[in-house]
Enzyme design. Structure first.
Site, mmCIF file in Angstrom:
data_model
loop_
_atom_site.group_PDB
_atom_site.id
_atom_site.type_symbol
_atom_site.label_atom_id
_atom_site.label_comp_id
_atom_site.label_asym_id
_atom_site.label_seq_id
_atom_site.Cartn_x
_atom_site.Cartn_y
_atom_site.Cartn_z
ATOM 1 N N TYR A 97 0.886 -1.198 -0.165
ATOM 2 C CA TYR A 97 0.086 -0.056 0.023
ATOM 3 C C TYR A 97 0.762 1.446 0.034
ATOM 4 O O TYR A 97 1.734 1.538 0.907
ATOM 5 C CB TYR A 97 -0.842 -0.026 1.232
ATOM 6 C CG TYR A 97 -1.997 1.122 1.402
ATOM 7 C CD1 TYR A 97 -1.947 2.073 0.328
ATOM 8 C CD2 TYR A 97 -2.764 1.080 2.521
ATOM 9 C CE1 TYR A 97 -3.029 3.062 0.757
ATOM 10 C CE2 TYR A 97 -3.612 2.103 2.442
ATOM 11 C CZ TYR A 97 -3.691 3.152 1.689
ATOM 12 O OH TYR A 97 -4.716 3.966 1.754
ATOM 13 N N LYS A 104 -1.770 -1.343 -3.803
ATOM 14 C CA LYS A 104 -2.891 -0.542 -3.730
ATOM 15 C C LYS A 104 -2.071 0.774 -3.912
ATOM 16 O O LYS A 104 -1.217 1.226 -2.994
ATOM 17 C CB LYS A 104 -3.607 -0.494 -2.575
ATOM 18 C CG LYS A 104 -4.888 0.442 -2.722
ATOM 19 C CD LYS A 104 -4.777 1.629 -1.891
ATOM 20 C CE LYS A 104 -5.988 2.587 -2.012
ATOM 21 N NZ LYS A 104 -5.845 3.779 -1.016
#
Length: 304
Positions: A135, A163
């Site tokens: 992330y 992400k």
């Protein structure tokens, strides 16, 4: 040919006055998303404010999300904390539940180099029984996952994707370099129409909790190659985002008011974030993009 579109909502965490999980609010939020065709959730991400929750509330958040989702959508769980041992313990807290993966934001508070981050993520991927997703959110963490770092980490069999909330140009080389087996999930709510039209099919954002109807329209328009409708909805979404970012009240307090207007109870803004003033509440309901959300609907705000 348009690839199948994957929309993942970063869920908020509704809380009671004592800042325990508001179970009814969590159930209502998930059912609202499912009813509009959302096929993925991130629990305990940035929108979910995992780092502001007690351990017990966090545990209950994940347990209840599993129960309410019932396998009808992919369920990812944010576990990233400030150090290896803290993130490891969060992974151990949730990995025995029926979740589809853990999402690890780069550690924050103390700044780490790229070699440190490689060791960090590889060690976590080794111990996790669930697929691990990187992330990248340097605007918040102060640490950027560089392209070379991501490419190296992608070689690990249990690191399944990333992400990316940074600018799209920073993740484009990863998309170009890696096969489809490594998922790149982008958070670019201002560019969704452009990216969907160009074949970038996996998207994730917290704003989806406010406008699942609009996200459903964007998916349908993409699959039908109806670019006029897609652009129209994008303009509304960007307008709403610009308003939320410039409004006088704290973002999560504004989210609380809007979710309550949707009939979803709970406070999505833990202390010390303040609630909206009465004047701000009036301004919110009069804002044109907010009125578009609720056009044709009966608004019956519930208590947070």
């Amino acid at each position: 040919m348009i690839q199948s579109v994957k929309m993942i909502t970063a869920l908020g965490t509704p809380l009671t006055a004592e800042e325990d999980l508001h179970v009814t609010g969590m159930e209502a939020q998930i059912h609202d998303q499912l009813a509009h065709g959302i096929n993925g959730f991130l629990v305990g991400g940035t929108m979910g404010l995992m780092q502001l929750l007690s351990d017990e509330t966090y545990r209950q958040l994940v347990e209840q999300s599993v129960q309410f989702t019932k396998g009808r959508a992919e369920l990812l769980v944010g576990v990233g904390d400030t150090s290896f041992v803290r993130t490891r313990d969060r992974i151990r807290m949730v990995e025995d539940l029926s979740i589809d993966g853990v999402v690890v934001i780069s550690p924050f508070f103390v700044q780490f180099g790229q070699e440190d981050l490689v060791d960090y993520y590889l060690s976590l991927a080794d111990l996790s029984s669930k697929p691990l997703f990187l992330y990248d959110l340097p605007q918040t963490t102060g640490t950027k996952l560089e392209v070379e770092t991501v490419l190296k980490l992608a070689e690990h069999p249990n690191i399944r994707g990333i992400k990316c909330s940074d600018h799209f140009v920073t993740i484009r080389p990863v998309i170009d370099s890696l096969s489809e087996q490594f998922r790149v999930i982008v958070a670019q709510p201002h560019l969704m129409d452009v990216l969907l039209r160009s074949g970038v099919s996996e998207h994730l954002d917290g704003v989806y909790i406010l406008v699942p109807e609009w996200i459903k329209k964007m998916v349908a328009a993409t699959e039908a190659e109806d670019w006029v409708t897609l652009s129209t909805v994008q303009r509304d979404l960007s307008g709403l985002l610009s308003f939320l970012q410039s409004f006088s009240a704290p973002l999560f307090s504004t989210v609380t008011a809007l979710m309550n207007m949707r009939g979803i109870p709970g406070n999505f803004a833990p202390r010390p974030m303040r609630a909206l003033t009465a004047h701000e509440q009036v301004l919110l309901t009069e804002e044109p993009h907010v009125q578009k959300i609720f056009a044709g609907k009966s608004i019956s705000p519930v208590e947070a």
